[in-house]
Design a protein around this motif. Structure first.
Motif, PDB file in Angstrom:
ATOM      1  N   LEU A 100      -3.394  24.726   3.627  1.00  0.00           N
ATOM      2  CA  LEU A 100      -2.142  23.961   3.650  1.00  0.00           C
ATOM      3  C   LEU A 100      -2.258  22.678   2.844  1.00  0.00           C
ATOM      4  CD1 LEU A 100      -1.383  24.354   7.448  1.00  0.00           C
ATOM      5  CD2 LEU A 100      -0.059  25.373   5.611  1.00  0.00           C
ATOM      6  N   GLU A 101      -3.355  21.982   3.015  1.00  0.00           N
ATOM      7  CA  GLU A 101      -3.591  20.712   2.321  1.00  0.00           C
ATOM      8  C   GLU A 101      -5.069  20.611   1.985  1.00  0.00           C
ATOM      9  OE1 GLU A 101      -1.327  18.486   1.482  1.00  0.00           O
ATOM     10  OE2 GLU A 101       0.403  19.342   2.540  1.00  0.00           O
ATOM     11  N   GLY A 102      -5.376  19.912   0.879  1.00  0.00           N
ATOM     12  CA  GLY A 102      -6.761  19.650   0.524  1.00  0.00           C
ATOM     13  C   GLY A 102      -7.452  20.851  -0.091  1.00  0.00           C
ATOM     14  N   SER A 103      -8.753  20.961   0.144  1.00  0.00           N
ATOM     15  CA  SER A 103      -9.552  22.056  -0.405  1.00  0.00           C
ATOM     16  C   SER A 103     -10.823  22.203   0.416  1.00  0.00           C
ATOM     17  CB  SER A 103      -9.897  21.795  -1.875  1.00  0.00           C
ATOM     18  OG  SER A 103     -10.714  20.633  -1.979  1.00  0.00           O
ATOM     19  N   PHE A 104     -11.510  23.313   0.240  1.00  0.00           N
ATOM     20  CA  PHE A 104     -12.813  23.486   0.871  1.00  0.00           C
ATOM     21  C   PHE A 104     -13.557  24.597   0.135  1.00  0.00           C
ATOM     22  CE2 PHE A 104     -10.723  27.007   2.744  1.00  0.00           C
ATOM     23  CZ  PHE A 104     -11.668  27.858   3.317  1.00  0.00           C
ATOM     24  N   ILE A 105     -14.853  24.689   0.394  1.00  0.00           N
ATOM     25  CA  ILE A 105     -15.683  25.698  -0.277  1.00  0.00           C
ATOM     26  C   ILE A 105     -16.186  26.695   0.753  1.00  0.00           C
ATOM     27  CG2 ILE A 105     -17.841  26.096  -1.528  1.00  0.00           C
ATOM     28  CD1 ILE A 105     -17.433  23.386  -2.871  1.00  0.00           C
ATOM     29  N   GLN A 106     -15.965  27.964   0.474  1.00  0.00           N
ATOM     30  CA  GLN A 106     -16.534  28.989   1.337  1.00  0.00           C
ATOM     31  C   GLN A 106     -17.365  29.958   0.517  1.00  0.00           C
ATOM     32  OE1 GLN A 106     -13.752  31.437   3.459  1.00  0.00           O
ATOM     33  NE2 GLN A 106     -12.370  31.691   1.738  1.00  0.00           N
ATOM     34  N   GLU A 107     -18.326  30.566   1.165  1.00  0.00           N
ATOM     35  CA  GLU A 107     -19.178  31.560   0.528  1.00  0.00           C
ATOM     36  C   GLU A 107     -18.831  32.917   1.115  1.00  0.00           C
ATOM     37  OE1 GLU A 107     -23.790  32.562   0.865  1.00  0.00           O
ATOM     38  OE2 GLU A 107     -23.464  30.759  -0.346  1.00  0.00           O
ATOM     39  N   ILE A 108     -18.492  33.886   0.250  1.00  0.00           N
ATOM     40  CA  ILE A 108     -18.106  35.228   0.688  1.00  0.00           C
ATOM     41  C   ILE A 108     -19.004  36.238  -0.001  1.00  0.00           C
ATOM     42  CG2 ILE A 108     -16.223  36.884   0.902  1.00  0.00           C
ATOM     43  CD1 ILE A 108     -14.266  34.582   0.479  1.00  0.00           C
ATOM     44  N   ASN A 109     -19.727  37.012   0.796  1.00  0.00           N
ATOM     45  CA  ASN A 109     -20.660  38.010   0.244  1.00  0.00           C
ATOM     46  C   ASN A 109     -21.596  37.400  -0.793  1.00  0.00           C
ATOM     47  OD1 ASN A 109     -19.700  40.089   1.847  1.00  0.00           O
ATOM     48  ND2 ASN A 109     -18.286  40.867   0.290  1.00  0.00           N
ATOM     49  N   GLY A 110     -22.052  36.165  -0.512  1.00  0.00           N
ATOM     50  CA  GLY A 110     -22.991  35.501  -1.405  1.00  0.00           C
ATOM     51  C   GLY A 110     -22.369  34.792  -2.584  1.00  0.00           C
ATOM     52  N   ARG A 111     -21.041  34.832  -2.692  1.00  0.00           N
ATOM     53  CA  ARG A 111     -20.342  34.197  -3.817  1.00  0.00           C
ATOM     54  C   ARG A 111     -19.637  32.938  -3.333  1.00  0.00           C
ATOM     55  NH1 ARG A 111     -15.064  36.974  -6.622  1.00  0.00           N
ATOM     56  NH2 ARG A 111     -14.307  35.128  -7.735  1.00  0.00           N
ATOM     57  N   GLN A 112     -19.943  31.793  -3.944  1.00  0.00           N
ATOM     58  CA  GLN A 112     -19.343  30.523  -3.540  1.00  0.00           C
ATOM     59  C   GLN A 112     -17.984  30.338  -4.224  1.00  0.00           C
ATOM     60  OE1 GLN A 112     -21.057  26.331  -4.306  1.00  0.00           O
ATOM     61  NE2 GLN A 112     -21.831  26.888  -2.277  1.00  0.00           N
ATOM     62  N   ILE A 113     -16.964  30.059  -3.432  1.00  0.00           N
ATOM     63  CA  ILE A 113     -15.595  29.977  -3.934  1.00  0.00           C
ATOM     64  C   ILE A 113     -14.941  28.696  -3.445  1.00  0.00           C
ATOM     65  CG2 ILE A 113     -13.311  31.066  -3.881  1.00  0.00           C
ATOM     66  CD1 ILE A 113     -14.815  33.726  -3.345  1.00  0.00           C
ATOM     67  N   GLU A 114     -14.320  27.962  -4.362  1.00  0.00           N
ATOM     68  CA  GLU A 114     -13.550  26.780  -3.979  1.00  0.00           C
ATOM     69  C   GLU A 114     -12.098  27.191  -3.758  1.00  0.00           C
ATOM     70  OE1 GLU A 114     -12.146  22.368  -5.629  1.00  0.00           O
ATOM     71  OE2 GLU A 114     -13.766  23.460  -6.626  1.00  0.00           O
ATOM     72  N   MET A 115     -11.575  26.870  -2.594  1.00  0.00           N
ATOM     73  CA  MET A 115     -10.185  27.171  -2.278  1.00  0.00           C
ATOM     74  C   MET A 115      -9.402  25.877  -2.211  1.00  0.00           C
ATOM     75  SD  MET A 115     -10.256  30.327   0.433  1.00  0.00           S
ATOM     76  CE  MET A 115      -8.464  30.396   0.309  1.00  0.00           C
ATOM     77  N   ASN A 116      -8.282  25.841  -2.921  1.00  0.00           N
ATOM     78  CA  ASN A 116      -7.455  24.644  -2.997  1.00  0.00           C
ATOM     79  C   ASN A 116      -6.100  24.867  -2.330  1.00  0.00           C
ATOM     80  OD1 ASN A 116      -9.261  22.977  -4.743  1.00  0.00           O
ATOM     81  ND2 ASN A 116      -8.968  24.705  -6.128  1.00  0.00           N
ATOM     82  N   LYS A 117      -5.319  23.802  -2.246  1.00  0.00           N
ATOM     83  CA  LYS A 117      -4.006  23.867  -1.613  1.00  0.00           C
ATOM     84  C   LYS A 117      -3.194  25.035  -2.190  1.00  0.00           C
ATOM     85  CE  LYS A 117       0.254  21.226  -0.880  1.00  0.00           C
ATOM     86  NZ  LYS A 117       0.956  19.951  -1.080  1.00  0.00           N
ATOM     87  N   GLY A 118      -2.657  25.863  -1.295  1.00  0.00           N
ATOM     88  CA  GLY A 118      -1.853  27.000  -1.712  1.00  0.00           C
ATOM     89  C   GLY A 118      -2.638  28.293  -1.854  1.00  0.00           C
ATOM     90  N   ASP A 119      -3.965  28.217  -1.801  1.00  0.00           N
ATOM     91  CA  ASP A 119      -4.767  29.437  -1.925  1.00  0.00           C
ATOM     92  C   ASP A 119      -4.771  30.207  -0.606  1.00  0.00           C
ATOM     93  OD1 ASP A 119      -5.366  28.988  -4.538  1.00  0.00           O
ATOM     94  OD2 ASP A 119      -7.351  28.136  -4.167  1.00  0.00           O
ATOM     95  N   LEU A 120      -4.676  31.514  -0.720  1.00  0.00           N
ATOM     96  CA  LEU A 120      -4.689  32.395   0.443  1.00  0.00           C
ATOM     97  C   LEU A 120      -5.761  33.453   0.230  1.00  0.00           C
ATOM     98  CD1 LEU A 120      -1.674  33.907   2.313  1.00  0.00           C
ATOM     99  CD2 LEU A 120      -3.369  35.464   1.335  1.00  0.00           C
ATOM    100  N   CYS A 121      -6.592  33.672   1.236  1.00  0.00           N
ATOM    101  CA  CYS A 121      -7.682  34.646   1.134  1.00  0.00           C
ATOM    102  C   CYS A 121      -7.571  35.636   2.288  1.00  0.00           C
ATOM    103  CB  CYS A 121      -9.039  33.943   1.169  1.00  0.00           C
ATOM    104  SG  CYS A 121     -10.459  35.059   1.193  1.00  0.00           S
ATOM    105  N   ILE A 122      -7.586  36.927   1.978  1.00  0.00           N
ATOM    106  CA  ILE A 122      -7.616  37.958   3.023  1.00  0.00           C
ATOM    107  C   ILE A 122      -9.014  38.554   3.043  1.00  0.00           C
ATOM    108  CG2 ILE A 122      -6.675  40.125   3.866  1.00  0.00           C
ATOM    109  CD1 ILE A 122      -4.065  39.496   2.673  1.00  0.00           C
ATOM    110  N   LEU A 123      -9.633  38.506   4.204  1.00  0.00           N
ATOM    111  CA  LEU A 123     -10.992  39.001   4.386  1.00  0.00           C
ATOM    112  C   LEU A 123     -10.964  40.313   5.163  1.00  0.00           C
ATOM    113  CD1 LEU A 123     -12.459  35.576   5.424  1.00  0.00           C
ATOM    114  CD2 LEU A 123     -13.280  36.857   3.448  1.00  0.00           C
ATOM    115  N   ASP A 124     -11.578  41.315   4.586  1.00  0.00           N
ATOM    116  CA  ASP A 124     -11.753  42.612   5.219  1.00  0.00           C
ATOM    117  C   ASP A 124     -12.591  42.443   6.497  1.00  0.00           C
ATOM    118  OD1 ASP A 124     -12.088  45.294   5.685  1.00  0.00           O
ATOM    119  OD2 ASP A 124     -12.863  45.756   3.697  1.00  0.00           O
ATOM    120  N   LYS A 125     -12.555  43.436   7.356  1.00  0.00           N
ATOM    121  CA  LYS A 125     -13.461  43.431   8.496  1.00  0.00           C
ATOM    122  C   LYS A 125     -14.906  43.397   8.002  1.00  0.00           C
ATOM    123  CE  LYS A 125     -12.375  47.183  10.580  1.00  0.00           C
ATOM    124  NZ  LYS A 125     -12.433  48.249  11.601  1.00  0.00           N
ATOM    125  N   ASN A 126     -15.734  42.652   8.723  1.00  0.00           N
ATOM    126  CA  ASN A 126     -17.185  42.636   8.515  1.00  0.00           C
ATOM    127  C   ASN A 126     -17.642  42.057   7.177  1.00  0.00           C
ATOM    128  OD1 ASN A 126     -17.866  43.791  11.060  1.00  0.00           O
ATOM    129  ND2 ASN A 126     -17.197  45.778  10.276  1.00  0.00           N
TER     130      ASN A 126
END
Length: 354
Positions: A100-126
């Protein structure tokens, strides 16, 4: 009382939780011993004070399971906890992460990704993921959906031929070890953003919130998301599906004797219903008719190029009922196998004569 607008929503969502107050007063607890963060290994509560059901797999990675509240409602929304790193973990449900606001960094399956305002991520099970700490100005929500949520009201969406439908079906039903995720940016003036805001407004309007309205917004959310994703990546999707078409053709030609739709779906890690619709779209006929074509073609080749008896050919191309084979063959070639064999011999003799 219904929330008055987006600003009111942000104020409600951004209210500090007990965990965050504790971390603000005792920052050294996180810095010195991050593995003992309250979110996971302390009181086992999320930032809405809901109990979390967790376990560790053989690799020591935490897996989160639906609790009783989530099983009952089939969905939940919560704000991501601030100030602490979230350790590697995975879920037995689908998770949507929306900034919604700001940004943050998440690591998914070993890949580091920066997510910013407006970004939407759908994560599969597991999918194994983690994230670095959110700052005070960052506002990120998690929308959690159980597999049961997609039964009933969402089944017509899952029958559509689009990227999101395929993703969800494979997430819920596939036996594939390669879990997926994708990230999409929600534009400020888009229908998608309006849907997300209305969904959150409805959910956080505690006294009058309606499960029916939330279900409706989620249905529209996935429908609109399907349109945007398919529009933006249409050519790529067609290319990938064309490669799948070639693989399906090869698989059927190699396994026509004893193949089933379920076995082929397992091989390609697709839900049988999705594979069935994919075959229909790509080949213009259903799986049964496609398999029949391959079997009849092979029967024709054996009659032309071998001295095998018709009885042996029936078995060789995957039929167990002699009469049924005759019926299908005659419908395909407008003559019986014996007549077909005789016509081949006559044509060869005629060519040899001249």
């Amino acid at each position: 009382m219904r929330l008055k607008g987006y600003k009111n929503l942000l104020d409600i969502i951004d209210k500090r939780t007990g965990i965050e107050e504790y971390l603000m007063q005792n920052p050294e607890k996180v810095l010195k011993n991050p593995k003992q963060q309250p979110y996971f290994l302390g009181n086992k509560l999320d930032n809405n004070n809901r109990k979390i059901i967790m376990d560790k797999d053989e690799e020591g990675i935490i897996t989160s399971y639906p609790n009783n509240e989530l099983k009952t409602n089939k969905f939940a929304i919560s704000r991501k906890t601030k100030y602490i790193p979230i350790l590697k973990h995975k879920h037995e449900y689908i998770e949507i992460v929306y900034v919604l606001e700001g940004s943050f960094i998440q690591e998914i399956n070993g890949r580091q990704i920066e997510m910013n305002k407006g970004d939407l991520c759908i994560l599969d099970k597991n999918v194994v993921h983690s994230s670095l700490p959110l700052s005070d100005s960052d506002k990120v929500v998690n929308i959690i959906l159980t597999p049961e949520f997609f039964d009933g009201i969402f089944m017509h969406l899952l029958s559509d031929d689009n990227y999101i439908s395929n993703f969800i079906i494979n997430s819920l039903y596939s036996k594939s070890k390669a879990q997926n995720f994708f990230i999409h940016h929600v534009e400020d003036d888009s229908v998608l953003k309006m849907i997300l805001e209305n969904l959150l407004l409805e959910y956080y309007s505690i006294e009058i919130k309606s499960s029916a309205a939330i279900n409706g917004y989620l249905l529209i959310l996935f429908t609109e998301l399907s349109r945007e994703i398919t529009s933006n990546t249409g050519e790529l999707i067609k290319h990938e599906q064309h490669k799948i078409k070639e693989k399906i053709s090869t698989y059927i030609r190699n396994r026509y004797k004893d193949i089933t739709l379920t076995e082929m779906a397992d091989h390609f890690h697709f839900h049988p219903s999705y594979l069935s619709s994919l075959v229909k779209r790509e080949f213009g006929k259903n799986f049964k008719d496609l398999l029949t074509d391959v079997r009849m073609s092979e029967a024709s080749n054996l009659l032309k190029n071998t001295d095998m008896t018709i009885e042996n050919i029936v078995f060789e191309v995957g039929y167990t009922n002699y009469s049924h084979f005759y019926k299908v063959f005659k419908k395909t070639y407008s003559m019986t196998p014996n007549q077909y064999k005789t016509s081949i011999i006559n044509n060869r003799n005629l060519k040899a004569k001249y």
